[in-house]
Design an enzyme around this catalytic site. Structure first.
Site, PDB file in Angstrom:
ATOM      1  N   ARG A 153      31.751  43.310  30.180  1.00 30.43           N
ATOM      2  CA  ARG A 153      30.296  43.526  30.149  1.00 30.43           C
ATOM      3  C   ARG A 153      29.904  44.684  29.242  1.00 30.43           C
ATOM      4  O   ARG A 153      28.730  44.838  28.904  1.00 30.43           O
ATOM      5  CB  ARG A 153      29.733  43.693  31.565  1.00 30.43           C
ATOM      6  N   ASP A 168      23.326  51.467  33.694  1.00 26.77           N
ATOM      7  CA  ASP A 168      24.002  51.211  34.954  1.00 26.77           C
ATOM      8  C   ASP A 168      24.445  52.462  35.664  1.00 26.77           C
ATOM      9  O   ASP A 168      24.689  53.485  35.060  1.00 26.77           O
ATOM     10  CB  ASP A 168      25.264  50.378  34.722  1.00 26.77           C
TER      11      ASP A 168
END
Ligand code: 6GU
Length: 262
Positions: A153, A168
């Protein structure tokens, strides 16, 4: 980014290669991934990958020859890849490692089973030993999948949103703010008004405070180990002074047990 996984259970990776974000990254050729059966590198008719430990004791050890041959074969196909051994004795995997791995060309990931692999495999064939936490799994396969998911990712182009990976939790070492989507009222619980206001300055401020509150309540260690920004220090000071005034108000009312109230 290329992942070559060496395992005695290659079929376990079918789900990872074919679904979700990793599946799409493979389809779009942003990464390539294969699971290679260590048994294909054995030399006997039983295709033996393990043996009893020298010195006795319970459990089995993964034999060195099939593993060494499997690693050599993977290295010939991917000479720029680093060799990573998944083992509970490895360095604890975290977001910082995921970020640094995402910049590499590829990984040959060795999934140990049984009690472990013959130590001589670690001497010169392995570049990194990685663990996913302080608990014991019976094999490195699930750990390899976790590392592959976390690294993939972060490969450029894999995530749709321009900077969703950068925002994140852990990347900035604060937890992410709370999220809400429709409906605006779910079972009597409304979405905070500010998020519906369209006022982006106020939304940013709310998100910053939400990050700080959540980090303070759920993972205070992340705040303790962080170089706080001025904005973060100011917010903590504001909380301190609010908490102090709440405590003082209680003392003044004589309801605080330490002040001798009834
Ligand atoms: Cl990488 N392997 C195994 N077998 N157990 C683990 C682990 C790895 N990380 C945590 N526990």
């Amino acid at each position: 980014m290329e992942f070559s996984v060496l395992t005695i259970f290659p079929d376990m990776f079918h789900g990872l290669w074919n679904y979700g974000m990793v599946g799409r990254a493979i389809e779009r050729k942003l990464i390539s991934a294969s699971a290679i059966d260590i048994r294909d590198f054995t030399g006997d008719k039983h295709r033996t990958t393990d043996d009893r430990p020298y010195g006795g004791g319970c459990g089995m050890v993964m034999k060195p020859e099939p593993l060494a041959r499997a690693i050599d074969s993977a290295r010939q196909k991917s000479p720029a890849s680093a060799v990573l051994l998944l083992t509970p004795q490895g360095r604890p995997f975290n977001q910082e490692m995921a970020r640094s791995f995402a910049g590499e060309d590829g990984f040959i990931m060795v999934c140990g089973r049984y009690e472990g692999v013959d130590e001589r495999i670690c001497y010169d064939l392995v570049d990194h030993e990685v663990s996913i936490g302080d608990y014991i799994l019976t094999g490195g396969e699930l750990a390899a999948m976790i590392v592959i998911e976390a690294v993939t990712r972060l490969v450029p182009g894999v995530l749709g949103g321009e900077d969703s990976a950068a925002l994140d939790s852990f990347t900035g070492e604060l937890l992410e703010h709370a999220h809400f989507t429709r409906p605006p009222d779910f079972e009597g619980q409304p979405v905070p008004d500010v998020l519906l206001s369209g006022n982006h300055r106020e939304i940013e401020k709310w998100r910053f405070e939400s990050s700080m509150v959540r980090t303070f309540l759920k993972r205070p260690d992340l705040l303790e180990n962080r170089d706080l920004s001025q904005q973060e220090v100011d917010l903590l000071k504001e909380w301190c002074s609010r908490i102090e005034s709440i405590v003082q108000a209680q003392s003044a009312r004589g309801t605080d047990s330490s002040s001798g109230g009834e």
